[in-house]
Design an enzyme around this catalytic site. Structure first.
Site, PDB file in Angstrom:
ATOM      1  N   LYS A 178      21.121  -4.695 -28.946  1.00 11.34           N
ATOM      2  CA  LYS A 178      20.426  -5.099 -30.171  1.00 11.34           C
ATOM      3  C   LYS A 178      19.735  -6.449 -30.003  1.00 11.34           C
ATOM      4  O   LYS A 178      18.634  -6.654 -30.493  1.00 11.34           O
ATOM      5  CB  LYS A 178      21.451  -5.266 -31.301  1.00 11.34           C
ATOM      6  CG  LYS A 178      21.694  -4.053 -32.109  1.00 11.34           C
ATOM      7  CD  LYS A 178      22.417  -4.510 -33.368  1.00 11.34           C
ATOM      8  CE  LYS A 178      22.892  -3.370 -34.185  1.00 11.34           C
ATOM      9  NZ  LYS A 178      23.587  -3.823 -35.384  1.00 11.34           N
ATOM     10  N   LYS A 188      10.273   2.957 -28.443  1.00  9.73           N
ATOM     11  CA  LYS A 188      11.295   2.927 -29.504  1.00  9.73           C
ATOM     12  C   LYS A 188      11.085   1.731 -30.437  1.00  9.73           C
ATOM     13  O   LYS A 188      11.135   1.873 -31.658  1.00  9.73           O
ATOM     14  CB  LYS A 188      12.697   2.884 -28.885  1.00  9.73           C
ATOM     15  CG  LYS A 188      13.777   2.942 -29.955  1.00  9.73           C
ATOM     16  CD  LYS A 188      15.172   2.709 -29.427  1.00  9.73           C
ATOM     17  CE  LYS A 188      16.106   2.369 -30.581  1.00  9.73           C
ATOM     18  NZ  LYS A 188      17.392   1.860 -30.157  1.00  9.73           N
ATOM     19  N   PHE A 244      20.826   2.593 -26.722  1.00  9.79           N
ATOM     20  CA  PHE A 244      22.267   2.430 -26.944  1.00  9.79           C
ATOM     21  C   PHE A 244      22.669   3.339 -28.100  1.00  9.79           C
ATOM     22  O   PHE A 244      21.821   4.034 -28.701  1.00  9.79           O
ATOM     23  CB  PHE A 244      22.618   0.959 -27.239  1.00  9.79           C
ATOM     24  CG  PHE A 244      22.068   0.456 -28.548  1.00  9.79           C
ATOM     25  CD1 PHE A 244      22.838   0.467 -29.705  1.00  9.79           C
ATOM     26  CD2 PHE A 244      20.770  -0.024 -28.632  1.00  9.79           C
ATOM     27  CE1 PHE A 244      22.316   0.012 -30.903  1.00  9.79           C
ATOM     28  CE2 PHE A 244      20.248  -0.486 -29.833  1.00  9.79           C
ATOM     29  CZ  PHE A 244      21.020  -0.459 -30.975  1.00  9.79           C
ATOM     30  N   GLY A 245      23.958   3.312 -28.427  1.00 11.22           N
ATOM     31  CA  GLY A 245      24.451   4.087 -29.574  1.00 11.22           C
ATOM     32  C   GLY A 245      24.076   5.560 -29.483  1.00 11.22           C
ATOM     33  O   GLY A 245      24.288   6.226 -28.464  1.00 11.22           O
ATOM     34  N   ASP A 277      22.387  -4.169 -40.402  1.00 12.30           N
ATOM     35  CA  ASP A 277      23.369  -3.096 -40.366  1.00 12.30           C
ATOM     36  C   ASP A 277      22.594  -1.802 -40.411  1.00 12.30           C
ATOM     37  O   ASP A 277      21.683  -1.644 -41.219  1.00 12.30           O
ATOM     38  CB  ASP A 277      24.361  -3.187 -41.525  1.00 12.30           C
ATOM     39  CG  ASP A 277      25.600  -2.351 -41.233  1.00 12.30           C
ATOM     40  OD1 ASP A 277      26.175  -2.525 -40.132  1.00 12.30           O
ATOM     41  OD2 ASP A 277      25.979  -1.516 -42.057  1.00 12.30           O
TER      42      ASP A 277
HETATM   43  P1  IMP Z   1      25.450  -1.432 -36.611  1.00 11.54           P
HETATM   44  O1  IMP Z   1      24.198  -1.804 -37.263  1.00 11.54           O
HETATM   45  O2  IMP Z   1      25.679  -2.199 -35.355  1.00 11.54           O
HETATM   46  O3  IMP Z   1      26.632  -1.422 -37.512  1.00 11.54           O
HETATM   47  O4  IMP Z   1      25.218   0.026 -36.096  1.00 11.54           O
HETATM   48  C1  IMP Z   1      25.845   1.128 -36.624  1.00 11.54           C
HETATM   49  C2  IMP Z   1      25.875   2.247 -35.645  1.00 11.54           C
HETATM   50  O5  IMP Z   1      24.576   2.804 -35.533  1.00 11.54           O
HETATM   51  C3  IMP Z   1      26.329   1.931 -34.229  1.00 11.54           C
HETATM   52  O6  IMP Z   1      27.155   2.988 -33.801  1.00 11.54           O
HETATM   53  C4  IMP Z   1      25.082   1.906 -33.434  1.00 11.54           C
HETATM   54  O7  IMP Z   1      25.302   2.295 -32.130  1.00 11.54           O
HETATM   55  C5  IMP Z   1      24.227   2.905 -34.182  1.00 11.54           C
HETATM   56  N1  IMP Z   1      22.851   2.507 -34.073  1.00 11.54           N
HETATM   57  C6  IMP Z   1      22.244   1.512 -34.745  1.00 11.54           C
HETATM   58  N2  IMP Z   1      20.967   1.395 -34.353  1.00 11.54           N
HETATM   59  C7  IMP Z   1      20.782   2.343 -33.414  1.00 11.54           C
HETATM   60  C8  IMP Z   1      19.668   2.697 -32.621  1.00 11.54           C
HETATM   61  O8  IMP Z   1      18.582   2.111 -32.661  1.00 11.54           O
HETATM   62  N3  IMP Z   1      19.853   3.720 -31.770  1.00 11.54           N
HETATM   63  C9  IMP Z   1      21.024   4.375 -31.666  1.00 11.54           C
HETATM   64  N4  IMP Z   1      22.098   4.066 -32.345  1.00 11.54           N
HETATM   65  C10 IMP Z   1      21.973   3.049 -33.227  1.00 11.54           C
END
Ligand code: IMP
Length: 197
Positions: free
Chosen positions: A12, A178, A155-156, A68
Protein backbone atom coordinates in the site's frame (compact mmCIF):
# COMPACT_ATOMS: atom_id res chain seq x y z
CA UNK A 1 4.46 17.94 2.05
CA UNK A 2 5.18 15.38 4.76
CA UNK A 3 2.33 13.03 5.71
CA UNK A 4 2.18 10.01 7.97
CA UNK A 5 0.36 7.18 6.19
CA UNK A 6 -1.30 4.90 8.76
CA UNK A 7 -0.31 1.60 7.23
CA UNK A 8 2.13 -1.20 7.90
CA UNK A 9 1.52 -2.69 4.46
CA UNK A 10 4.53 -2.09 2.16
CA UNK A 11 2.38 -2.80 -0.93
CA UNK A 12 0.00 0.00 0.00
CA UNK A 13 2.81 2.38 0.87
CA UNK A 14 4.46 1.83 -2.52
CA UNK A 15 1.13 2.31 -4.31
CA UNK A 16 0.31 5.49 -2.41
CA UNK A 17 3.76 7.01 -3.07
CA UNK A 18 3.37 6.19 -6.76
CA UNK A 19 -0.18 7.62 -6.94
CA UNK A 20 0.54 10.83 -5.02
CA UNK A 21 3.73 11.51 -6.97
CA UNK A 22 6.15 14.36 -6.44
CA UNK A 23 5.65 16.84 -3.67
CA UNK A 24 4.62 14.29 -1.04
CA UNK A 25 6.88 12.53 1.44
CA UNK A 26 5.17 9.56 3.07
CA UNK A 27 6.25 8.48 6.53
CA UNK A 28 5.24 5.21 8.21
CA UNK A 29 3.81 5.00 11.75
CA UNK A 30 6.97 3.12 12.81
CA UNK A 31 9.10 6.05 11.65
CA UNK A 32 7.23 8.33 14.06
CA UNK A 33 7.47 5.86 16.97
CA UNK A 34 4.17 3.97 16.60
CA UNK A 35 5.10 0.32 16.49
CA UNK A 36 1.95 -1.28 17.96
CA UNK A 37 -0.89 -2.41 15.70
CA UNK A 38 -3.32 0.48 15.13
CA UNK A 39 -6.83 -0.50 16.26
CA UNK A 40 -9.45 -1.00 13.55
CA UNK A 41 -12.74 -1.86 15.23
CA UNK A 42 -15.32 0.16 13.25
CA UNK A 43 -18.28 -1.31 11.41
CA UNK A 44 -17.79 0.77 8.25
CA UNK A 45 -14.80 1.61 6.06
CA UNK A 46 -15.22 5.31 6.93
CA UNK A 47 -15.23 4.57 10.68
CA UNK A 48 -12.07 2.51 10.35
CA UNK A 49 -10.12 5.05 8.29
CA UNK A 50 -11.18 7.75 10.76
CA UNK A 51 -10.13 5.62 13.73
CA UNK A 52 -6.69 4.92 12.23
CA UNK A 53 -6.01 8.55 11.25
CA UNK A 54 -7.20 9.80 14.66
CA UNK A 55 -4.90 7.32 16.39
CA UNK A 56 -1.84 8.75 14.58
CA UNK A 57 -2.91 12.36 15.04
CA UNK A 58 -3.64 12.04 18.76
CA UNK A 59 -0.24 10.48 19.42
CA UNK A 60 1.92 12.65 17.18
CA UNK A 61 0.01 15.82 16.25
CA UNK A 62 1.33 15.29 12.71
CA UNK A 63 -0.59 15.68 9.45
CA UNK A 64 -1.60 12.18 8.42
CA UNK A 65 -4.01 10.01 6.50
CA UNK A 66 -5.41 6.51 6.68
CA UNK A 67 -7.31 4.35 4.26
CA UNK A 68 -9.60 1.42 4.74
CA UNK A 69 -10.66 -0.75 1.86
CA UNK A 70 -13.10 -3.54 1.38
CA UNK A 71 -14.25 -5.93 -1.31
CA UNK A 72 -18.01 -6.32 -1.90
CA UNK A 73 -19.14 -9.42 -3.76
CA UNK A 74 -22.76 -9.26 -4.95
CA UNK A 75 -23.27 -13.05 -4.84
CA UNK A 76 -22.29 -12.92 -1.15
CA UNK A 77 -24.65 -10.04 -0.34
CA UNK A 78 -21.79 -7.52 -0.17
CA UNK A 79 -19.44 -9.68 1.93
CA UNK A 80 -16.64 -9.62 2.93
CA UNK A 81 -17.01 -5.79 3.07
CA UNK A 82 -15.55 -4.37 6.26
CA UNK A 83 -14.30 -7.90 7.13
CA UNK A 84 -12.21 -8.14 3.95
CA UNK A 85 -8.81 -8.21 5.66
CA UNK A 86 -9.77 -10.94 8.13
CA UNK A 87 -12.29 -12.91 6.08
CA UNK A 88 -10.55 -16.24 6.71
CA UNK A 89 -9.49 -15.34 10.25
CA UNK A 90 -7.42 -12.80 12.15
CA UNK A 91 -4.12 -13.65 10.41
CA UNK A 92 -4.77 -11.35 7.39
CA UNK A 93 -3.57 -14.25 5.18
CA UNK A 94 -4.27 -13.19 1.57
CA UNK A 95 -4.11 -16.74 0.18
CA UNK A 96 -6.53 -18.07 2.82
CA UNK A 97 -8.88 -15.11 2.23
CA UNK A 98 -8.98 -15.73 -1.52
CA UNK A 99 -9.47 -19.48 -1.07
CA UNK A 100 -12.37 -18.86 1.29
CA UNK A 101 -13.98 -16.35 -1.08
CA UNK A 102 -13.72 -18.68 -4.09
CA UNK A 103 -15.04 -21.62 -2.05
CA UNK A 104 -17.95 -19.58 -0.69
CA UNK A 105 -18.89 -18.40 -4.20
CA UNK A 106 -18.68 -21.96 -5.56
CA UNK A 107 -20.92 -23.15 -2.73
CA UNK A 108 -23.55 -20.46 -3.41
CA UNK A 109 -23.45 -21.26 -7.12
CA UNK A 110 -23.89 -24.97 -6.41
CA UNK A 111 -26.84 -24.21 -4.16
CA UNK A 112 -28.41 -22.06 -6.88
CA UNK A 113 -27.80 -24.82 -9.46
CA UNK A 114 -26.74 -22.34 -12.16
CA UNK A 115 -24.02 -19.89 -13.15
CA UNK A 116 -24.30 -16.79 -10.99
CA UNK A 117 -23.04 -13.24 -11.59
CA UNK A 118 -19.54 -12.68 -10.17
CA UNK A 119 -19.76 -8.88 -10.00
CA UNK A 120 -17.80 -7.20 -7.23
CA UNK A 121 -16.16 -3.93 -6.32
CA UNK A 122 -13.37 -2.57 -4.17
CA UNK A 123 -14.15 0.50 -2.10
CA UNK A 124 -11.72 2.77 -0.30
CA UNK A 125 -12.41 5.39 2.31
CA UNK A 126 -9.57 7.82 3.06
CA UNK A 127 -9.47 10.11 6.10
CA UNK A 128 -6.96 12.97 5.93
CA UNK A 129 -6.12 15.10 8.97
CA UNK A 130 -4.44 18.41 8.18
CA UNK A 131 -3.87 20.88 10.98
CA UNK A 132 -6.34 18.91 13.10
CA UNK A 133 -9.15 19.12 10.52
CA UNK A 134 -10.70 16.01 8.98
CA UNK A 135 -11.32 15.51 5.26
CA UNK A 136 -12.76 12.40 3.56
CA UNK A 137 -12.21 10.94 0.10
CA UNK A 138 -13.75 7.81 -1.46
CA UNK A 139 -12.98 5.62 -4.46
CA UNK A 140 -14.59 2.60 -6.13
CA UNK A 141 -13.30 0.04 -8.66
CA UNK A 142 -15.96 -2.16 -10.29
CA UNK A 143 -15.15 -5.60 -11.65
CA UNK A 144 -15.70 -9.30 -11.12
CA UNK A 145 -14.18 -12.25 -9.32
CA UNK A 146 -12.13 -14.69 -11.43
CA UNK A 147 -12.69 -18.44 -11.17
CA UNK A 148 -9.12 -18.98 -9.97
CA UNK A 149 -6.04 -17.02 -8.97
CA UNK A 150 -3.86 -15.55 -11.73
CA UNK A 151 -0.81 -13.28 -11.66
CA UNK A 152 1.86 -12.44 -9.13
CA UNK A 153 1.71 -8.63 -8.83
CA UNK A 154 -0.18 -6.46 -6.36
CA UNK A 155 -1.33 -7.73 -2.99
CA UNK A 156 -4.39 -8.97 -1.11
CA UNK A 157 -7.17 -10.12 -3.44
CA UNK A 158 -5.48 -8.80 -6.62
CA UNK A 159 -4.96 -12.31 -8.14
CA UNK A 160 -8.75 -12.92 -8.25
CA UNK A 161 -10.12 -9.45 -9.11
CA UNK A 162 -10.69 -8.56 -12.79
CA UNK A 163 -11.49 -4.86 -13.19
CA UNK A 164 -14.31 -3.76 -15.49
CA UNK A 165 -13.13 -3.39 -19.10
CA UNK A 166 -10.17 -5.78 -18.65
CA UNK A 167 -9.73 -9.53 -19.11
CA UNK A 168 -6.86 -10.00 -16.67
CA UNK A 169 -6.62 -9.81 -12.90
CA UNK A 170 -5.15 -6.82 -11.07
CA UNK A 171 -2.17 -9.05 -10.28
CA UNK A 172 -1.56 -9.57 -14.03
CA UNK A 173 -2.21 -5.99 -15.13
CA UNK A 174 0.69 -4.53 -13.16
CA UNK A 175 1.01 -1.58 -10.87
CA UNK A 176 0.80 1.21 -13.43
CA UNK A 177 -2.53 0.08 -14.89
CA UNK A 178 -3.95 -0.81 -11.49
CA UNK A 179 -3.07 2.56 -9.95
CA UNK A 180 -4.79 4.37 -12.80
CA UNK A 181 -8.10 2.59 -12.21
CA UNK A 182 -8.06 1.44 -8.59
CA UNK A 183 -10.33 2.45 -5.73
CA UNK A 184 -7.31 3.64 -3.76
CA UNK A 185 -5.93 5.47 -6.81
CA UNK A 186 -9.17 7.41 -7.19
CA UNK A 187 -9.45 8.32 -3.51
CA UNK A 188 -5.77 9.28 -3.17
CA UNK A 189 -5.75 11.36 -6.36
CA UNK A 190 -8.80 13.23 -5.04
CA UNK A 191 -6.86 13.82 -1.81
CA UNK A 192 -3.76 15.00 -3.74
CA UNK A 193 -5.86 17.42 -5.82
CA UNK A 194 -7.39 18.81 -2.64
CA UNK A 195 -3.96 19.29 -1.06
CA UNK A 196 -2.48 20.91 -4.17
CA UNK A 197 -5.44 23.31 -4.15
P1 IMP B 1 -7.30 -2.56 4.50
O1 IMP B 1 -7.67 -1.31 3.84
O2 IMP B 1 -5.83 -2.70 4.65
O3 IMP B 1 -8.05 -2.84 5.76
O4 IMP B 1 -7.67 -3.68 3.47
C1 IMP B 1 -8.69 -4.57 3.64
C2 IMP B 1 -8.48 -5.81 2.84
O5 IMP B 1 -8.71 -5.52 1.47
C3 IMP B 1 -7.11 -6.46 2.92
O6 IMP B 1 -7.30 -7.85 2.97
C4 IMP B 1 -6.45 -6.09 1.64
O7 IMP B 1 -5.56 -7.06 1.23
C5 IMP B 1 -7.63 -5.99 0.71
N1 IMP B 1 -7.35 -4.98 -0.28
C6 IMP B 1 -7.39 -3.65 -0.11
N2 IMP B 1 -7.02 -3.02 -1.24
C7 IMP B 1 -6.75 -4.00 -2.13
C8 IMP B 1 -6.29 -3.97 -3.46
O8 IMP B 1 -6.03 -2.93 -4.08
N3 IMP B 1 -6.13 -5.17 -4.05
C9 IMP B 1 -6.37 -6.33 -3.42
N4 IMP B 1 -6.76 -6.42 -2.17
C10 IMP B 1 -6.95 -5.24 -1.53
Amino acid sequence: MKLVFATGNPGKLREAAEILGEGFELVTPAEVGITEEIPETGTTLRANSLQKADYIYKRTGLDCFADDSGLEVDLLGGAPGVETARYAGPGHDARANMDKLLAEMARREKEAGMDCPRSARFRTSVTLIIGGRHHFFDGVMEGHIALERAGSGGFGYDPIFIPEGYSQTNAQLGEEVKNRISHRGKALRAMAEFLRG
